[in-house]
Motif scaffolding. Sequence first.
Motif, PDB file in Angstrom:
ATOM      1  N   ASP A 124       0.843  -1.192   0.000  1.00  8.45           N
ATOM      2  CA  ASP A 124       0.000   0.000   0.000  1.00  8.45           C
ATOM      3  C   ASP A 124       0.880   1.245   0.000  1.00  8.45           C
ATOM      4  O   ASP A 124       2.097   1.164   0.187  1.00  8.45           O
ATOM      5  N   HIS A 180      -3.733   4.539  -0.165  1.00 10.65           N
ATOM      6  CA  HIS A 180      -4.105   3.714  -1.311  1.00 10.65           C
ATOM      7  C   HIS A 180      -3.904   2.249  -0.927  1.00 10.65           C
ATOM      8  O   HIS A 180      -2.774   1.833  -0.640  1.00 10.65           O
ATOM      9  N   HIS A 181      -5.003   1.505  -0.904  1.00 13.21           N
ATOM     10  CA  HIS A 181      -4.974   0.099  -0.487  1.00 13.21           C
ATOM     11  C   HIS A 181      -5.035  -0.790  -1.733  1.00 13.21           C
ATOM     12  O   HIS A 181      -6.005  -0.754  -2.488  1.00 13.21           O
ATOM     13  N   ARG A 182      -3.993  -1.590  -1.912  1.00 14.57           N
ATOM     14  CA  ARG A 182      -3.909  -2.436  -3.096  1.00 14.57           C
ATOM     15  C   ARG A 182      -4.766  -3.700  -2.936  1.00 14.57           C
ATOM     16  O   ARG A 182      -4.705  -4.372  -1.901  1.00 14.57           O
ATOM     17  N   GLU A 184      -0.696   9.077   0.534  1.00 12.54           N
ATOM     18  CA  GLU A 184      -0.650  10.390  -0.087  1.00 12.54           C
ATOM     19  C   GLU A 184       0.469  11.195   0.587  1.00 12.54           C
ATOM     20  O   GLU A 184       0.778  10.976   1.772  1.00 12.54           O
ATOM     21  N   THR A 232      -9.780   5.976   2.826  1.00 12.92           N
ATOM     22  CA  THR A 232      -8.853   5.306   1.926  1.00 12.92           C
ATOM     23  C   THR A 232      -9.511   5.122   0.561  1.00 12.92           C
ATOM     24  O   THR A 232     -10.724   5.277   0.414  1.00 12.92           O
ATOM     25  N   VAL A 233      -8.684   4.771  -0.419  1.00 12.42           N
ATOM     26  CA  VAL A 233      -9.190   4.353  -1.719  1.00 12.42           C
ATOM     27  C   VAL A 233      -8.579   3.003  -2.057  1.00 12.42           C
ATOM     28  O   VAL A 233      -7.479   2.671  -1.610  1.00 12.42           O
ATOM     29  N   GLU A 234      -9.304   2.215  -2.845  1.00 12.63           N
ATOM     30  CA  GLU A 234      -8.821   0.910  -3.276  1.00 12.63           C
ATOM     31  C   GLU A 234      -8.181   1.015  -4.658  1.00 12.63           C
ATOM     32  O   GLU A 234      -8.747   1.620  -5.570  1.00 12.63           O
ATOM     33  N   PHE A 235      -7.003   0.406  -4.789  1.00 11.79           N
ATOM     34  CA  PHE A 235      -6.321   0.341  -6.075  1.00 11.79           C
ATOM     35  C   PHE A 235      -6.357  -1.106  -6.562  1.00 11.79           C
ATOM     36  O   PHE A 235      -5.889  -2.013  -5.868  1.00 11.79           O
ATOM     37  N   GLU A 276      -8.701   2.949  -9.618  1.00 10.58           N
ATOM     38  CA  GLU A 276      -8.985   3.211  -8.211  1.00 10.58           C
ATOM     39  C   GLU A 276     -10.463   3.519  -8.035  1.00 10.58           C
ATOM     40  O   GLU A 276     -11.122   4.015  -8.948  1.00 10.58           O
TER      41      GLU A 276
END
Length: 223
Positions: free
Chosen positions: A94, A212-214, A97, A120-123, A130
């Motif tokens: 992950d 950003h969470h992979r 920013e 958070t956002v998912e990648f 995203e």
Amino acid sequence: MNLALVTVVIPVYNIEQHLLECLNSVAGQTFTDIEVICVDDGSTDGSSRILADYAAKDSRFKIQTQKNTGPGAARNVGMRFVKSKYLIFLDSDDWYEPDFLERMVLRAEETNADVVVCRTVEFDTLTGGEKPSEWMLKEEYLPGRVFTPADIATHIFQFTYGWPWDKLYKTEFVEGLGLKYPQLPNSEDLVFVFQSLAMASQIAIVSIPLVHHRTNRSGSVSN
């Protein structure tokens, strides 16, 4: 020697493909008063070399090594070396920013919260796209931007998800409770996170996506 204000603990295991993106996001923070403890959990790929090279060029990065026993045990090892006022965890696939720590520390300082939670956002690793992750922080359950566990007793285990990388912790709070991660093959973070939320004297929110969470990565524990 002056102690850093924030320590970032990163468990690392066979993640050479994405590790530099993670480390660069920490090194490039607008908030620079940090120490980074990377715990190599018995990697057999190029992760160990990447960590060594990074520590050689940035003295804020420290490396600990152990036999492969899982991310929970690795985080516990990292916590043993924390001397800073604040503590946060980051998974090695992950990334943050650039202003993540600046915003989180400011919120912690102005509210005196034991735990600060952000959006958070998912990648998606497969598509490169995203998407917002509204389910990771359900603001409809929140009584405000600062609250106690009692204020949100009905939804204390529902308003956020049970992973630690979107949460900044006051170190003395974690140490005072003796919080540790159990050595489970997965979901070990739920135990740590939900205990911390239930026992916090105050919780604060940063309602901006900063991590950003992979997802959809082959070989990940969550997969």
